[in-house]
Design a protein around this motif. Structure first.
Motif, mmCIF file in Angstrom:
data_model
loop_
_atom_site.group_PDB
_atom_site.id
_atom_site.type_symbol
_atom_site.label_atom_id
_atom_site.label_comp_id
_atom_site.label_asym_id
_atom_site.label_seq_id
_atom_site.Cartn_x
_atom_site.Cartn_y
_atom_site.Cartn_z
ATOM 1 N N UNK A 246 -3.505 -11.376 -1.120
ATOM 2 C CA UNK A 246 -2.471 -10.375 -1.404
ATOM 3 C C UNK A 246 -3.049 -9.039 -0.987
ATOM 4 N N UNK A 247 -2.401 -8.421 -0.004
ATOM 5 C CA UNK A 247 -2.956 -7.178 0.533
ATOM 6 C C UNK A 247 -2.103 -5.982 0.126
ATOM 7 N N UNK A 248 -2.754 -5.000 -0.471
ATOM 8 C CA UNK A 248 -2.095 -3.724 -0.785
ATOM 9 C C UNK A 248 -2.691 -2.662 0.131
ATOM 10 N N UNK A 249 -1.835 -1.925 0.817
ATOM 11 C CA UNK A 249 -2.270 -0.834 1.684
ATOM 12 C C UNK A 249 -2.016 0.494 0.965
ATOM 13 N N UNK A 250 -3.002 1.383 1.003
ATOM 14 C CA UNK A 250 -2.847 2.714 0.397
ATOM 15 C C UNK A 250 -3.008 3.752 1.502
ATOM 16 N N UNK A 251 -1.931 4.471 1.769
ATOM 17 C CA UNK A 251 -1.981 5.559 2.752
ATOM 18 C C UNK A 251 -2.390 6.807 1.971
ATOM 19 N N UNK A 252 -3.631 7.232 2.197
ATOM 20 C CA UNK A 252 -4.264 8.240 1.346
ATOM 21 C C UNK A 252 -3.713 9.638 1.600
ATOM 22 N N UNK A 253 -3.925 10.507 0.604
ATOM 23 C CA UNK A 253 -3.590 11.917 0.757
ATOM 24 C C UNK A 253 -4.890 12.720 0.613
ATOM 25 N N UNK A 254 -5.066 13.413 -0.490
ATOM 26 C CA UNK A 254 -6.199 14.342 -0.623
ATOM 27 C C UNK A 254 -7.508 13.643 -0.952
ATOM 28 N N UNK A 281 -5.826 3.989 4.466
ATOM 29 C CA UNK A 281 -5.588 4.701 5.726
ATOM 30 C C UNK A 281 -5.834 6.192 5.501
ATOM 31 N N UNK A 282 -6.716 6.757 6.317
ATOM 32 C CA UNK A 282 -6.991 8.187 6.236
ATOM 33 C C UNK A 282 -6.718 8.859 7.571
ATOM 34 N N UNK A 291 -6.898 16.679 3.186
ATOM 35 C CA UNK A 291 -6.650 15.255 3.448
ATOM 36 C C UNK A 291 -7.947 14.499 3.738
ATOM 37 N N UNK A 292 -7.941 13.221 3.393
ATOM 38 C CA UNK A 292 -9.137 12.377 3.468
ATOM 39 C C UNK A 292 -9.409 11.908 4.897
ATOM 40 N N UNK A 294 -12.585 9.690 7.264
ATOM 41 C CA UNK A 294 -13.599 8.649 7.032
ATOM 42 C C UNK A 294 -14.867 9.261 6.423
ATOM 43 N N UNK A 295 -15.238 10.433 6.920
ATOM 44 C CA UNK A 295 -16.437 11.088 6.387
ATOM 45 C C UNK A 295 -16.262 11.397 4.900
ATOM 46 N N UNK A 296 -15.092 11.915 4.513
ATOM 47 C CA UNK A 296 -14.827 12.230 3.092
ATOM 48 C C UNK A 296 -14.891 10.959 2.241
ATOM 49 N N UNK A 297 -14.292 9.891 2.753
ATOM 50 C CA UNK A 297 -14.229 8.608 2.038
ATOM 51 C C UNK A 297 -15.643 8.107 1.737
ATOM 52 N N UNK A 298 -16.480 8.075 2.775
ATOM 53 C CA UNK A 298 -17.857 7.587 2.605
ATOM 54 C C UNK A 298 -18.691 8.543 1.758
#
Length: 441
Positions: A246-254, A281-282, A291-292, A294-298
């Motif tokens: 079951x896959x949930x996708x989250x399209x990120x914001x801040x 998704x960023x 907004x996020x 890849x660098x912010x995420x990691x």
């Protein structure tokens, strides 16, 4: 596009779009210029004279952009070759084709707000990539980091809540799990208040413990489709075979505090087996201040992992592990930083649309995503969400946003008018929130 209302635009003097273009966007550009000034010595240490020349060049390009905006000059094509340059310039031509005036050109105060606001951030990026060797500098990074550090108390409370929950999650009955699921969803919603583009780049951190405030905040949820989300995911869980996902996708914001709330939600979905895989998704480039990327995420996961608070650190370790094991997947795509509304995705980015079609549920965080979902138009408040999506239905979707723009659909008759009478600026102050679901494909 026949039959659709007009786009929100700064041509409506006094509107939120007008005030954004007139005041907020120049403020953001001024802050960006100031940031480059303040990093001058760092550029010199790293790159010598070349660093100073690059800083001057970037400031000159941003000052020119600010002048174009403030004097309502025609919007000019992008010049620096980048992966999305042609698509941007084609979109500019499309905007030109919509203008009936002879020789009319798209302009800051006349063109759709969504287009000109996205265009400004894309031009900021162009100014940076035209200025090597500082062409990888994230002009908004220190603001995002500051938001994270100033929200530490709230982050500790949130991570502690999650880790306490993890101890008993296997033993929760269906009602208890549903209750926790709804709590964490609401935390993710109210985390969306921390938006640095709304504040003109002034830091907005999360000072209060959201968990203790959820009951007080409930009356401010204008559309509450949490029940639909629970039904969909709990049914997926019940029907799922051993090997199925079951896959949930989250399209990120801040980034910052809001991203932590989204990661807490994602962890709960996995731990409760409401989902088996989460795709995030960023943005590919710095965008809308906070907004996020890849660098912010990691960076945030690394910060949490190295925290000296045991539960915060545990979250960081667990989340890094989810990524290593492939249960969490971070993806970016240039479409998220194009000016197109999402209904254009099947034509403009068919690969991304095909990817989203594999999700069981897509959560769209924040205001910009809502504006793109609905085309950022002057819809009547009672128009169904499904209609405003204009054919964008890759999978069941849910918008989770606090309201910071003059667009909202799917309200009850009279609801919008009552709010306008009692709180005239209700659409733009981030005080109200929605969970707005559309499961029709």
């Amino acid at each position: 596009m026949a039959g659709h209302p007009v786009s929100l635009s700064a041509r409506d003097v006094g509107s939120f779009a007008y005030l954004t273009v007139k005041d907020r966007l120049p403020q953001i550009l001024t802050k960006a210029i100031d940031t480059l000034h303040r990093h001058k010595s760092e550029f010199f240490e790293k790159h010598g004279e070349k660093g100073l020349e690059a800083e001057k060049k970037a400031i000159s390009l941003l000052s020119k952009l600010r002048n174009e905006l403030q004097t309502d000059k025609p919007i000019v094509p992008l010049v620096e070759k980048f992966v999305d340059t042609d698509l941007w310039n084609q979109y500019l031509e499309y905007q030109q084709s919509l203008l009936n005036e002879s020789n009319g050109k798209p302009r800051w105060f006349l063109s759709p707000w969504l287009f000109v606001e996205c265009y400004m951030y894309r031009r900021i990026h162009e100014a940076i990539i035209q200025s090597p060797p500082i062409d990888d500098f994230d002009i908004f990074k220190e603001l995002k980091d500051q938001n994270f550090f100033e929200s530490q108390e709230s982050i500790i409370a949130l991570c502690t809540h999650l880790q306490e929950l993890m101890k008993t999650i296997e033993d929760l009955d269906e009602n208890q799990l549903k209750n926790e699921f709804c709590k964490v969803l609401q935390i993710s919603l109210w985390g969306n208040k921390c938006d640095l583009s709304l504040s003109g780049g002034k830091t907005i951190s999360q000072k209060i413990n959201l968990i203790n405030s959820l009951e007080d905040l409930k009356p401010f949820i204008l559309v509450n489709d949490m029940e639909h989300l629970w039904s969909l995911l709990s049914n997926c869980k019940k029907k799922r075979g051993k090997a199925a996902i079951t896959r949930v996708d989250i399209v990120l914001d801040n980034s910052g505090f809001e991203l932590v709330t989204d990661l807490v939600l994602a962890d709960l979905l996995l731990s409760s087996k409401l989902a088996t895989e989460i795709h995030f998704y960023g943005k590919t480039i710095p965008w809308f201040v906070s907004d996020t990327t890849l660098h912010d995420f990691n960076w945030i996961i690394k910060q949490l992992k190295h925290s000296d608070h045991k539960w915060v650190s545990k979250c960081g370790v667990d989340w890094e592990n989810h990524i290593k094991m492939g249960r969490w997947v971070y993806l970016d795509h240039m479409f998220w930083t194009l000016p197109h509304e999402f209904s254009a995705m099947p034509q403009v980015a068919p690969d991304l649309y095909a990817t989203l079609q594999k999700a069981h549920l897509i959560l769209f965080k924040g205001d910009l995503n809502y504006r793109k979902l609905t085309g950022d138009r002057r819809w009547e408040f009672t128009v169904p969400f499904h209609e405003a999506l204009n054919g964008f239905h890759p999978a069941p979707v849910c918008s989770i946003r606090t309201l910071k723009a003059e667009v909202q659909v799917g309200l009850q008759p009279g609801q919008g008018e009552q709010l306008t009478a009692s709180v005239p600026n209700w659409l733009t102050i981030g005080k109200y929130g929605i969970f707005q679901f559309d499961g029709l494909l």
